[in-house]
Write a protein that holds these residues in place. Sequence first.
Motif, PDB file in Angstrom:
ATOM      1  N   GLU A 146     -19.219  46.056-209.246  1.00  0.00           N
ATOM      2  CA  GLU A 146     -18.546  45.030-208.442  1.00  0.00           C
ATOM      3  C   GLU A 146     -17.099  44.828-208.924  1.00  0.00           C
ATOM      4  N   MET A 160     -13.917  44.091-199.429  1.00  0.00           N
ATOM      5  CA  MET A 160     -14.879  44.842-200.242  1.00  0.00           C
ATOM      6  C   MET A 160     -15.642  45.861-199.392  1.00  0.00           C
ATOM      7  N   TYR A 200     -12.859  38.149-198.602  1.00  0.00           N
ATOM      8  CA  TYR A 200     -13.320  38.998-199.706  1.00  0.00           C
ATOM      9  C   TYR A 200     -14.285  40.064-199.191  1.00  0.00           C
ATOM     10  N   ALA A 219     -12.455  50.411-201.535  1.00  0.00           N
ATOM     11  CA  ALA A 219     -13.144  49.690-202.614  1.00  0.00           C
ATOM     12  C   ALA A 219     -14.030  50.635-203.419  1.00  0.00           C
ATOM     13  N   ARG A 223     -14.963  47.779-207.903  1.00  0.00           N
ATOM     14  CA  ARG A 223     -14.645  47.737-206.471  1.00  0.00           C
ATOM     15  C   ARG A 223     -13.557  46.697-206.193  1.00  0.00           C
ATOM     16  N   PHE A 224     -13.694  45.552-206.840  1.00  0.00           N
ATOM     17  CA  PHE A 224     -12.681  44.522-206.575  1.00  0.00           C
ATOM     18  C   PHE A 224     -11.331  44.893-207.200  1.00  0.00           C
TER      19      PHE A 224
END
Length: 633
Positions: free
Chosen positions: A116, A239, A235, A244, A119-120
């Motif tokens: 996560e 994403m 967001y 991402a 990806r962010f």
Amino acid sequence: MEQSFNPSKNMYFPSKEIIKKANVNDYESLYAKSVKDREGFWAAEARKLDWYKKWEKLLDDSQKPFYRWFTGGKFNIIHNALDRHQKNATRNKLAIIWEGEPGDVRTFSYHALNREVTRFSNVLKAMGARKGEVVTIYMPQIPELVVAMLACAKIGAPHSVVYGGFSVEALAERIEDARSRILLTADGGFRRGKPTQLKKIANEAMQRSATIEVCITVKRTGEECYMENDRDFWYHDLMGMPIANSGCCTEQTDAEDPLFILYTSGTTGKPKGLVHTHAGYAVYTSTTYNYVFDIKPEDRWWCAADPGWITGHSYIVYTPLINGATVMMYEGAPNHPYPNRWWQIIEKYGINILYTSPTAIRGLMRFGASWADRHNLSSLRLLGSVGEPINPEAWKWYYEVIGKSRCPIMDTWWQTETGGFMITPLPIMPLKPGSAAKPFFGNEVAIVDEQGVEVKQGEEGNLIIKNPWPGMARTILGDPHRFVEKYWEKYSKQGWYLAGDSARIDEDGYYWIIGRIDDVIKVSGYRLGSAEIESALVSHPAVSEAAAIGLPDELRGNIIHATVILRQNITASPALAEELKMHVEKEIGPIARPAFVEFAESLPKTRSGKIMRRVLKARALGQETGDLSTLEE
Ligand code: PRX
């Protein structure tokens, strides 16, 4: 096994079981060694972490008080908190267990959290985040807040987290000071059953400070909120973009590159943006965590603070992950829907260590022991306290009712400026309710008078730290002069750090923190400056001058008392007092709301025009006002 109690000394001794498990079993000798060879001690601790490139100089003190640690080294905190765990069994372990106030649950393994965050990080870069540029984060306590912080660190963009309980002016001021171009927020969060309105506040703040070009919003509550074209993005939309999912290497930052800015209140003027760095902060905080909370791989750790404050930065986000622990996070209020919420969480998830504030303990104590007694709290091994002095009554309740007289309480004294614990017990130490025990390894602490002479045992004086330590703040963002003036000028001859607290040492060498010596007000453990509250009051059209002081309160430690002078032709009334309280709440946040607003014709001032808050405080408490020789009128 119960700990033993020595009534003549009012001391609680650790059980054999605790001693056997402890990561340190002889404080005195390790302490002596750590101050005799400070650099040797920190080098050994630093070697426990992973470096891209080892440091060339451990401590550079050529520009005191701007100390630099581990210079020449290449180090990123994320490499230690996430990357290195992917290569071993920790990748399958739970990194975060999160429970929302409505009862929704999300969990992340170290693998999932890393994915996560990666990806962010890609999203942030695609949206223009750059190494060295501050990203402001204003979120409720949801997993994305942690993901956002870690992603910023990964790409080398310092984050500035603004506590989700702050409001428009507090946020606008912090965005502007850091010249942030990117803001990360959420539509809201849940608090006492109601959605909060974070995006609405963020929108108003963006109107006041024009630096934000991109705002990314997490959908949490689903409440409708205004999104501006070309500035606002969801967001989940970002994403979902293919970008991402591309790889993202952790930036190989320099040891001294800034990791984050955290604003904190001082005596005067605007909040100060304290700067913490990647390596020194990681080394210092992970050492304190490991030794003070005796972290074991199987532990489930719960620091019930908000990541928006230093406690959350150091002991929810960074150090538990560096140490590979499992972190509990809970979004909402401790007494929602009932005052057993926390005890239920401890039982449900088998929490081993709980770290919280005296205010939270006093708040839950009010409801009585029966709420805790209906839960099995036997998983607890250690307890912790932070943020303000803990009164012995609350200490004993925490110890007996929650810890069942088995769990030592680590009363840790430290500050936003220090990065991690400075004075603290260790699990092997005998404890005295209300005392933070002894200095942490490497630190020489003393209580001195105005001239810098050590006061006699038992006497009150200024708390100072004689040495640099790796976790210390490096400067104030954009204002190095203020950094020197606030912390180093008073004892510049000796080169000591002035903490801003008064304290005393007892016959056993235990430290007792008394409170702030400046105009910092601690409300429920939250740090507020009188100047911030005063400038919020003066921003109301009816007010010409204002003074804010903290008055003692059984539950919250302090409450705010404001004295206000109105502009000409404005009439004082109870309705206006209410309006002013609301105004402060809207500008700074609910924690800053004054409990009392009184109207006056003038304020006590010195001849040089400084408000004598001491006089206001004495008057409000019905005490003698003391020496008034410097009073102008
Ligand atoms: O007055 C001390 C108090 O909190 C101040 C630092 O506030 P802040 O930067 O917001 O950091 C709070 C969390 C680390 C200190 O100057 N304080 C903090 N811990 C304790 C404490 N007072 C007494 N006992 C403590 N354990």
